[in-house]
Design an enzyme around this catalytic site. Structure first.
Site, PDB file in Angstrom:
ATOM      1  N   TYR B  41      -3.450 -49.627 -26.854  1.00  0.00           N
ATOM      2  CA  TYR B  41      -3.735 -49.826 -25.436  1.00  0.00           C
ATOM      3  C   TYR B  41      -3.416 -51.265 -25.044  1.00  0.00           C
ATOM      4  O   TYR B  41      -4.061 -52.207 -25.529  1.00  0.00           O
ATOM      5  CB  TYR B  41      -5.213 -49.506 -25.176  1.00  0.00           C
ATOM      6  CG  TYR B  41      -5.640 -49.678 -23.745  1.00  0.00           C
ATOM      7  CD1 TYR B  41      -5.353 -48.697 -22.798  1.00  0.00           C
ATOM      8  CD2 TYR B  41      -6.340 -50.807 -23.336  1.00  0.00           C
ATOM      9  CE1 TYR B  41      -5.738 -48.841 -21.479  1.00  0.00           C
ATOM     10  CE2 TYR B  41      -6.729 -50.966 -22.011  1.00  0.00           C
ATOM     11  CZ  TYR B  41      -6.429 -49.981 -21.087  1.00  0.00           C
ATOM     12  OH  TYR B  41      -6.810 -50.136 -19.782  1.00  0.00           O
ATOM     13  N   THR B  44      -4.408 -56.651 -21.663  1.00  0.00           N
ATOM     14  CA  THR B  44      -4.434 -58.111 -21.551  1.00  0.00           C
ATOM     15  C   THR B  44      -3.043 -58.718 -21.758  1.00  0.00           C
ATOM     16  O   THR B  44      -2.284 -58.288 -22.608  1.00  0.00           O
ATOM     17  CB  THR B  44      -5.389 -58.681 -22.608  1.00  0.00           C
ATOM     18  OG1 THR B  44      -6.655 -58.069 -22.441  1.00  0.00           O
ATOM     19  CG2 THR B  44      -5.535 -60.181 -22.490  1.00  0.00           C
ATOM     20  N   GLU B 328     -13.302 -57.344 -23.309  1.00  0.00           N
ATOM     21  CA  GLU B 328     -13.798 -56.314 -22.355  1.00  0.00           C
ATOM     22  C   GLU B 328     -14.648 -56.955 -21.265  1.00  0.00           C
ATOM     23  O   GLU B 328     -15.668 -56.420 -20.858  1.00  0.00           O
ATOM     24  CB  GLU B 328     -14.589 -55.220 -23.088  1.00  0.00           C
ATOM     25  CG  GLU B 328     -13.838 -54.476 -24.162  1.00  0.00           C
ATOM     26  CD  GLU B 328     -12.503 -53.940 -23.710  1.00  0.00           C
ATOM     27  OE1 GLU B 328     -12.335 -53.657 -22.519  1.00  0.00           O
ATOM     28  OE2 GLU B 328     -11.605 -53.815 -24.555  1.00  0.00           O
TER      29      GLU B 328
END
Lengths: 457, 457
Positions: B41, B44, B328
């Protein structure tokens, strides 16, 4: 400390210099200086860390051969965490219980060869081995830091006992030192260096974090995002730590000065200053190591995500500084020695300047927020708090609480005393440079240190 | 998380499941499940962490070919910290700005092949590389954790955009989701898992430290030294952390339940619960990650010297859990979202139960130390404190202080709100098991958590 030879210089050579006779210095220190031998310092055992008096390794005098027999009675007595022994060391200073004619005289220091200087093979009767990697990848660059040593009836000449203070004669007589704590100087020195190192490591972390947060941008701004350092949550974390780094540095300079006076006195067999310098170094070691390692990790987090890259350079500072909380005296164990010193001063009303606040009355007037920045009020605040905590501890003990139950009270006393020492050093420095243009800046660092401690407490 | 495929399951597959159409789930999720493809994933970027809206990677729709063109405009847009991309990943979910006919529609998710599933060679236009080791040796066992991805005009079919909520038609029309924040569910889920993980990691560290300190002995005792756990300084450090671990675990169970309700609602296109679950997960994520990582390091230090050996098993827990303070959503950034939610509730007097304390009056009577252990008093204390801080923040803003200046006030609000949520969950649990024999034990854990928070504050 971070080169494979760090402990050769800072522990092996310095212990010989401090604890050896002139003859021993001429022989061992000089050889060590030209790297003909490489040494380390073996004190801690697998099961005996804090309790140094309980060390199990023995050095039994054999008058027939004029030798000591160094022996580890079981695995729990294996010397552990002996930094620098991994590859290079040919000799080690061993802390062992001196036994003469079945009588124990407590821990003394002995130079023991562990490897051949020619082929580096272990000497007969000596087992060396790696105790494995350290937490956080710390000290990975240093000869792997720590090794285990076991001795099986290893014989060394009597002259290998470091005999500057206590001595053993060839006919087996024990000649005690003039003062029984004269040999403590070396351990005090290690703590003094640790306090100084706290300032250096924290200053590095704050510098890295401040610079990065100045360059790094995130959120807001019409055309370019705001500098991360512009956020108050970042300033509140980094700037008090900047002040703390300066405060620790300045306090450590005063501590070096006190240690210098102690050393001069000890040379003359005068141990008068020892209790105070010992307590001061213990109190500051506990406070500064905690402050610095916590502060380094705060800096790392203030770097945001990229702080978690090893390339930020901050995590290595934490990894190598954080064990100082537990080595050279676990902080909580040391706090008991600080408390003992202060309780003794309370009773004896001695004239050590660091404890003279115990005699003062206990009222401080803080009339306004501004008063809080008056150096004399600042000093009185810390003196009063520490004095109250010492007196309360004294009352608790008088009321029958056992010593083993008041650990946390000792810890509070330690922190309060250390914070007094820190603020005192800063105030002293601001005073002596009063006319310099640096003075107002130093005063602001003092105020920030002071206010930060107030907020934390 | 600590296997090379951890993020394949927890990030790649779960995002497809949550954000993909049934057709996409049938194609990608099923292939991922049988490991025909391996994913990660990529959100950032090198220069864009906290500011997700400011991501620079673009997905430009090309109606002629019915494709998106994924492109990183410069090095600052390189995807960074993409865990799992190092060796195994063949695909990644990319968060990119959706552009149709020169108009930007904000960040959306796209499945982009990055390596051939046959020989694992990078796809044309895709640059992958290692960003190097992590702080504290963390995540060293995990496919090296994080990689950099750059895309140079990489073309993917239109159907690779995850279209459960927002959609793009073949003629270039953008169909927005029913609610503009429907896609937030996935990010909330990651925070919920982080809160739960805080309990697991802290509990492990406390267990290791308590067991070791029970076996380890130091000082005193006529024949055998005292157990280290018998010292009050060790108990004061470890036992409140034991209570905290239970409190976080129980609170995380309630959070999972709330997240389950949210998910059910979102399935029906109802996003009513989203603001509350979002704020709750942010508040708890900030509080629990800090509490857990600080607590793990406290446990490590309580192990004394041997805590610094990697074999103690504690340092790895810290190394892998501590980045959760910054990933996160950096804790300090998240605290602003918590404060925003509460300020909104203060104005709107909505009916979210977690914020209903804002409407209550602000007096709590603590008549004696014993009253402090009354659950209703405990709850009111936390409600009152949080309410006062929210109102004070509101007044500060009304008086003209800019938002960027009140970071620390938001942080205080976040902590107070999180502590209220923790104590509320514990009280709820004690109440529902009232008749069980576990209840008095749970009550003691609640009291210890509560008193520990009181001491810290």
């Amino acid at each position: 400390m971070l080169t494979p030879l760090g402990l050769h210089y800072s522990a092996f050579m310095s212990v010989i210099e401090a604890q050896g006779t002139q003859e021993q210095v001429d022989k061992w220190y000089v050889a060590a200086k030209r790297h003909a031998i490489i040494g380390c310092y073996a004190q801690t055992e697998l099961s005996h860390g804090s309790n140094v008096a309980g060390l199990k390794t023995v050095a039994v005098f054999d008058a027939k051969t004029d030798e000591f027999v160094i022996h580890s009675p079981d695995l729990t007595a294996a010397k552990w965490w002996v930094g620098g022994l991994g590859i290079a060391s040919t000799h080690t200073v061993v802390q062992a219980q001196l036994i003469i004619a079945n009588k124990s005289y407590g821990p003394h220091l002995f130079i023991v060869p562990v490897r051949s200087p020619v082929d580096l093979k272990p000497c007969p009767g000596v087992t060396v081995g790696d105790i494995g990697p350290k937490a956080y990848g710390g000290f990975a660059t240093v000869d792997n830091g720590c090794k285990v040593v076991l001795f099986e009836h290893v014989r060394i000449p009597r002259n290998n006992m470091l005999m500057k203070f206590a001595r053993v004669t060839s006919d087996g007589r024990y000649l005690p030192p003039v003062h029984d704590k004269l040999s403590y100087g070396g351990m005090v020195k290690l703590r003094v260096d640790i306090v100084n190192d706290a300032a250096i490591k924290l200053a590095k972390a704050v510098t890295i974090a401040s610079r990065y947060c100045t360059v790094r941008r995130q959120f807001g701004g019409p055309t370019i995002e705001h500098q991360v350092i512009s956020y108050s949550s970042v300033q509140h974390r980094l700037i008090p730590l900047l002040a703390t780094a300066y405060s620790i540095w300045i306090t450590s300079q005063d501590l070096y000065e006190q240690f210098g006076q102690l050393t001069e006195q000890l040379e003359k067999n005068n141990a008068h200053l020892l209790p105070e310098v010992h307590a001061t170094s213990c109190a500051l070691k506990s406070w500064c190591t905690r402050q610095s390692s916590d502060g380094i990790e705060t800096c790392r987090k203030a770097l945001g995500g990229h702080g978690y890259s090893i390339f930020s350079g901050v995590s290595e500072l934490f990894a190598t500084y954080v064990p100082s909380n537990t080595y050279e005296g676990d902080n909580y164990v040391l706090s008991q020695q600080v408390a003992r010193f202060l309780l003794k001063q309370l009773k004896e009303s001695s004239n050590f300047s660091s404890a003279s606040y115990l005699k003062k009355d206990e009222t401080v007037k803080v009339e306004s927020a501004k008063t809080l920045l008056d150096p004399q009020v600042q000093l009185r605040l810390y003196q009063t708090r520490a004095a109250r905590l010492v007196k309360r501890l004294s009352q608790q003990l008088a009321s029958g609480r056992p010593w083993s139950d008041v650990n946390m009270e000792c810890w509070e006393v330690n922190l309060a005393h250390a914070e007094y020492l820190i603020v005192r050093s800063m105030i002293h420095r601001v005073t002596v440079i009063e006319s310099s243009e640096l003075a107002p800046i130093m005063k602001r660092l003092l105020d920030l240190t002071h206010l930060d401690i107030q907020i934390v407490n």
